[in-house]
Design an enzyme around this catalytic site. Structure first.
Site, PDB file in Angstrom:
ATOM      1  N   LYS A 115       0.826  -1.217   0.000  1.00 26.13           N
ATOM      2  CA  LYS A 115       0.000   0.000   0.000  1.00 26.13           C
ATOM      3  C   LYS A 115       0.859   1.266   0.000  1.00 26.13           C
ATOM      4  CE  LYS A 115      -3.762  -2.363   2.472  1.00 26.13           C
ATOM      5  NZ  LYS A 115      -4.972  -2.260   1.625  1.00 26.13           N
ATOM      6  N   LYS A 164     -15.044   5.727  -0.672  1.00 23.39           N
ATOM      7  CA  LYS A 164     -15.636   6.519   0.414  1.00 23.39           C
ATOM      8  C   LYS A 164     -15.103   7.943   0.383  1.00 23.39           C
ATOM      9  CE  LYS A 164     -15.902   2.227   2.892  1.00 23.39           C
ATOM     10  NZ  LYS A 164     -15.163   1.274   3.742  1.00 23.39           N
TER      11      LYS A 164
HETATM   12  C1  26V Z   1      -4.152 -11.087   3.623  1.00 24.39           C
HETATM   13  C2  26V Z   1      -2.823 -11.393   3.785  1.00 24.39           C
HETATM   14  C3  26V Z   1      -2.475 -12.614   4.515  1.00 24.39           C
HETATM   15  C4  26V Z   1      -1.024 -13.012   4.404  1.00 24.39           C
HETATM   16  C5  26V Z   1      -0.087 -11.844   4.408  1.00 24.39           C
HETATM   17  C6  26V Z   1      -0.422 -10.780   3.417  1.00 24.39           C
HETATM   18  C7  26V Z   1      -1.860 -10.518   3.292  1.00 24.39           C
HETATM   19  C8  26V Z   1      -2.270  -9.360   2.670  1.00 24.39           C
HETATM   20  C9  26V Z   1      -3.598  -9.057   2.526  1.00 24.39           C
HETATM   21  C10 26V Z   1      -4.544  -9.942   2.977  1.00 24.39           C
HETATM   22  C11 26V Z   1      -5.974  -9.573   2.843  1.00 24.39           C
HETATM   23  C12 26V Z   1      -6.681 -10.420   1.900  1.00 24.39           C
HETATM   24  C13 26V Z   1      -8.138 -10.177   1.814  1.00 24.39           C
HETATM   25  C14 26V Z   1      -8.552  -8.736   1.769  1.00 24.39           C
HETATM   26  O1  26V Z   1      -8.877  -8.138   2.769  1.00 24.39           O
HETATM   27  N1  26V Z   1      -8.591  -8.154   0.598  1.00 24.39           N
HETATM   28  C15 26V Z   1      -9.116  -6.801   0.400  1.00 24.39           C
HETATM   29  O2  26V Z   1     -10.485  -6.948   0.030  1.00 24.39           O
HETATM   30  C16 26V Z   1     -11.117  -5.707  -0.194  1.00 24.39           C
HETATM   31  C17 26V Z   1     -12.569  -5.993  -0.474  1.00 24.39           C
HETATM   32  O3  26V Z   1     -12.704  -6.690  -1.666  1.00 24.39           O
HETATM   33  C18 26V Z   1     -10.431  -4.973  -1.325  1.00 24.39           C
HETATM   34  O4  26V Z   1     -11.056  -3.722  -1.491  1.00 24.39           O
HETATM   35  C19 26V Z   1      -8.947  -4.781  -1.022  1.00 24.39           C
HETATM   36  O5  26V Z   1      -8.305  -4.203  -2.132  1.00 24.39           O
HETATM   37  C20 26V Z   1      -8.320  -6.118  -0.683  1.00 24.39           C
HETATM   38  O6  26V Z   1      -6.978  -5.959  -0.243  1.00 24.39           O
END
Ligand code: 26V
Length: 833
Positions: free
Chosen positions: A576, A682
């Site tokens: 990010k 938002k």
């Molecule tokens: C999980 C992990 C787990 C291992 C380490 C790195 C890492 C990085 C990110 C995540 C999050 C995965 C799921 C998530 O929250 N994705 C988000 O979902 C939102 C809704 O669709 C989206 O707007 C975001 O761009 C996205 O990052």
């Protein structure tokens, strides 16, 4: 000017809901009596002895009462008309505070304010007493909450299923600049919104043995008898979710784990008081904590237990509801199940187990039912975030499910072989079992195979899914992958968070804008109207004053509400690129010191966000923001024209305060890495201008607002890919940019960390020698774009015209639009109102 005018007194302070329901027959006196009754009979307090918190509880209980009849009516209609139901399975629901949201959707805000005033109680004070349930990590969990609200608003019969975590995401405290985590105990004062359903206790098995049942003499396709070694009960807790104008109410059902036996009395009587409670503690640990899933490898067994626990409870529950009135084979006509990421993916195998072993459906038929009910949303392409479970763990914890997964896989690979996809590399790529190294079950592959639709969350993300993680699946199942760009609920993120802007929109576009956000487009005709600019600026200014007070109170930093509020609020993650923003801040600081008398645009750099507890680099970035803030904020030569603030404990409530006070929205992820983003929507909806990369939904925001009204910079996803292939040593890039070189040198040499000069050496080395997130590579483009932003700020007419254009074009980003698309293209349910 050709737009309607409603005076402030007609509308009242914050009276959006009054306008929404002008003939609301709820009267103040009745509500007042209801609250006093709740205070006495449900809270057990005499009004003369009641404390503010007692009034808060009584108020919530009164509001909850107002939803009950509509809730029951909604359920009755769904049943009577045999409407298809949507089940949204999610390990996270980042719902935020509920009091104002419920009041607003019921059209009761002003009535309530008046009723409480008669009792000498201030609604705004009660509002801030409510704990903010942090049952999610970030974007994924908040999306689930927005979608629940939109499904209720559109009248789509839906249930959210998740876990009732005793402890939500940690509370962040910044101590000496470092993030510290503390438990989030949101349930200590009881949760007035929920109904416990102790009678709904669903047994969930773990471990044990499996025996084949040879009743129909089949070859592994037949039913089996699983005898679990351990059972945990899932207890339901229901929270009503009220839609806009209160016309429809859905249910959020969260499961709590309870041991079937509260204690082992024999052990207790022997004097082993702790041992007597051990099994119970182990069982109940399942719903103790939300996993900070942004953490590297949540490989813990407990996480798999959570996933199976809630998936199984939810499926057993919905099948029971279906069988009340229908045979099992009509399930796909009556039920659509959305998997929010792969967290509930074990549900695919559990559905097969329930159909084949429990409800005696043949394998082929069961698979047909399964794939017609399930669909799956993917939220990230980051390889480290794609879930997989070690085969030995699965075999131990879920032996029957492992058999089922093997059979699904064998049939799937056979089919591909028959279709001529014989080569082993392709088969390995689409196998449910990852055989590189110790064998693991791929939950993304299981979700894909078990679903009839798989969706990405922005146009770019969906295309990248087809080219990367699901390339081979996409080739063999063309048409299964579809796009559903995310959306946000305008009720919370516009009407409640920014009543001033909402009143302006109602004046310009008419009160219908509250029901039809596409009507905001009418604002475009007035984009150049300087009188409206003045009004928008006044709304913003008031919001900024409130935020300035919060910054002063929580960070001890005084900021000028007339300065540009430049905001980056989101989880702290290298992709990010908060670091890119901090580097630019350091460069700007250097330039201001070098030319202190130049006419600089005053800015406040505002950061907020949590780092996963074990994510060292992210925590270091927080520390760096604090170190830079300390030096910059104390430097008198700047005369207050640059300030930096890191607001601790970012959550939904804080977002509701920051977003309406933002001038500039930082959406600067490495292209190809942010699946969508929803904070970007938002902020633009509230009239902030975006500085951003061509990533996620930024691209669609650009398409809607037009390139003159957004600041886009940096490499494209394709360029990022090429650059990574060419090598990530940035020494030449840095040498070619004196500004970047100086900023890196200052940070690396300890200018901001004199107490520990080497603190940031590793961070700086990473972006010098192996710049995976392309911070150095994008720096010059970013800094140049920031200079353009500053120039635009000095042209108020240009700035506010762009802000108006942003607001006017954001209607499409409503979660109502997104949910209508899911309803039509994925769930096959009527798209609602
Ligand atoms: C999980 C992990 C787990 C291992 C380490 C790195 C890492 C990085 C990110 C995540 C999050 C995965 C799921 C998530 O929250 N994705 C988000 O979902 C939102 C809704 O669709 C989206 O707007 C975001 O761009 C996205 O990052």
């Amino acid at each position: 000017m050709g737009y309607h005018r409603f005076t402030a007194s007609q509308l009242g302070e914050g009276a959006v809901s009054q306008l929404a329901l002008p003939s609301q027959d709820e009267d103040v006196a009745a509500l007042r009596r209801l609250i006093v009754g709740k205070l006495a009979y449900s809270v057990g307090k005499d009004p003369i002895a009641a404390r503010e918190h007692d009034w808060f509880l009584a108020t919530c209980l009164a509001v909850r009462d107002r939803t009950i009849e509509r809730w029951m009516a909604s359920t009755r209609t769904t049943k009577a008309e045999k409407k298809k139901r949507v089940y949204y399975l999610s390990l996270e629901f980042l719902i935020g505070r509920m009091l104002m949201d419920s009041l607003n959707n019921l059209g009761l805000t002003e009535t309530m304010r008046a009723a409480l005033a008669e009792l000498g109680v201030d609604l705004e004070a009660l509002r801030s007493l409510e704990p903010d349930p942090a049952l999610g990590n970030g974007g994924l969990g908040r999306l689930a909450a927005c979608y629940m609200e939109s499904m209720a608003s559109l009248g789509i019969p839906a249930h959210g299923y998740g876990i009732r975590y005793e402890n939500g995401l940690f509370r962040q405290v910044i101590q000496d600049g470092w993030q510290q985590e503390f438990p989030d105990t949101w349930l200590t004062h009881r949760n007035p919104w929920e109904f416990e359903r102790p009678e709904i206790a669903i047994p969930i098995g773990f471990g044990g043995t499996v025996e084949a049942v040879h009743a129909d003499g089949t070859d592994g396709h037949g039913p089996a008898a699983w005898t679990p070694a351990e059972t945990v009960d899932a207890i339901a807790y229901d929270t009503p979710v009220v839609g806009w104008r209160g016309r429809h109410v859905n249910t959020l059902r969260l499961w709590s784990a309870r041991a079937p036996d509260p204690l082992r009395l024999d052990a207790f009587n022997r004097g082993d008081h702790v041992g007597a409670l051990e099994a119970r503690a182990r069982a109940e640990a399942i719903s103790q904590v939300l996993y900070p899933s942004d953490e590297s490898s949540a490989g813990e067994e407990l996480r798999l237990r959570q996933e199976y626990f809630f998936a199984s409870a939810s499926l057993q529950d919905l099948i029971r509801r279906h069988l009340d009135s229908e045979p099992i084979d009509t399930l796909p006509d009556q039920v659509a199940i959305q998997l929010n990421d792969t967290h509930p993916a074990i549900g695919v195998a559990e559905m097969m187990r329930l159909l084949v072993d429990v409800h005696h459906v043949g394998w082929e038929k069961a698979w047909d039912i399964t794939t017609r009910v399930f669909s799956y949303t993917n939220h990230t392409l980051l390889p480290e975030a794609l879930e997989s479970w070690p085969v030995p763990l699965m075999e131990r914890l879920l032996p029957r499910h492992m058999q089922i997964i093997y059979l699904i896989n064998a049939l799937h690979l056979d089919r591909l072989r028959k279709q001529g996809a014989g080569d082993e590399a392709t088969l390995a790529a689409v196998s449910l079992i990852d055989e590189h190294g110790p064998r693991r079950v791929r939950m993304g592959a299981l979700s894909f195979l078990g679903s009839h639709r798989v969706n990405g969350v922005s146009a770019l993300h969906t295309e990248l899914m087809k080219e990367t993680v699901f390339r081979d699946f996409h080739a063999h199942f063309p048409g299964r992958i579809v796009n559903k760009t995310n959306g946000i609920t305008f009720r919370r993120w516009l009407h409640e968070a920014n009543p001033g802007l909402t009143r302006l929109l109602v004046d310009v576009a008419g009160p219908q804008v509250l029901d039809d956000p596409e009507r905001m487009a009418r604002l475009a005709e007035h984009a150049h109207d300087t009188a409206l600019h003045g009004r928008l600026a006044a709304v913003r200014r008031a919001n900024k004053e409130r935020l300035a007070a919060i910054i002063d109170e929580r960070c001890g930093v005084r900021v000028d509400p007339d300065a540009m509020f430049d905001v980056q609020i989101k989880r702290i993650h290298e992709y990010k690129r908060q670091l890119l923003n901090i580097l630019e801040t350091v460069a700007l600081y250097g330039a201001m010191r070098a030319h202190p008398t130049a006419d600089w645009t005053p800015r406040v750099k505002i950061f907020a966000g949590k780092a996963a507890a074990s994510y060292h680099q992210a925590k270091l970035i927080i520390k760096l923001a604090g170190d830079v803030a300390r030096v910059v904020n104390a430097d008198a030569t700047l005369r207050g024209r640059l300030k930096v603030a890191f607001l601790p404990n970012y959550n939904v409530s804080l977002a509701e305060r920051i977003i309406p006070a933002s001038d500039l929205s930082e959406q600067i992820s490495t292209a190809g890495m942010e699946a969508s983003g929803t904070g970007n929507m938002k902020l633009a909806l509230n009239g902030a201008l975006t500085i951003g990369t061509l990533d996620g939904a930024n691209i669609e925001i650009l398409e809607h607002v037009g390139q003159d009204n957004i600041f886009i910079f940096g490499m494209t996803a394709a360029e990022v890919e090429a650059r990574r292939a060419a090598g990530l040593d940035m020494r030449e890039t840095i040498a070619a940019s004196p500004t970047l070189a100086q900023a890196l040198d200052e940070i690396g040499s300890g200018r901001f960390s004199p107490d520990e000069p080497e603190r940031y050496r590793g961070l700086i080395d990473a972006i010098t020698f192996h710049d995976h997130f392309l911070v150095s590579a994008d720096f010059d483009a970013y800094a140049a774009k920031q200079a353009e932003v500053a120039t635009r700020w000095r042209d108020p007419k240009g700035w506010w015209t762009s802000a108006m254009m942003n607001i006017s074009q954001m209607g499409w980003f409503s979660s109502d639009r997104a949910i209508r698309e899911y309803a039509e293209d994925i769930w096959n349910v009527p798209p609602g109102r």
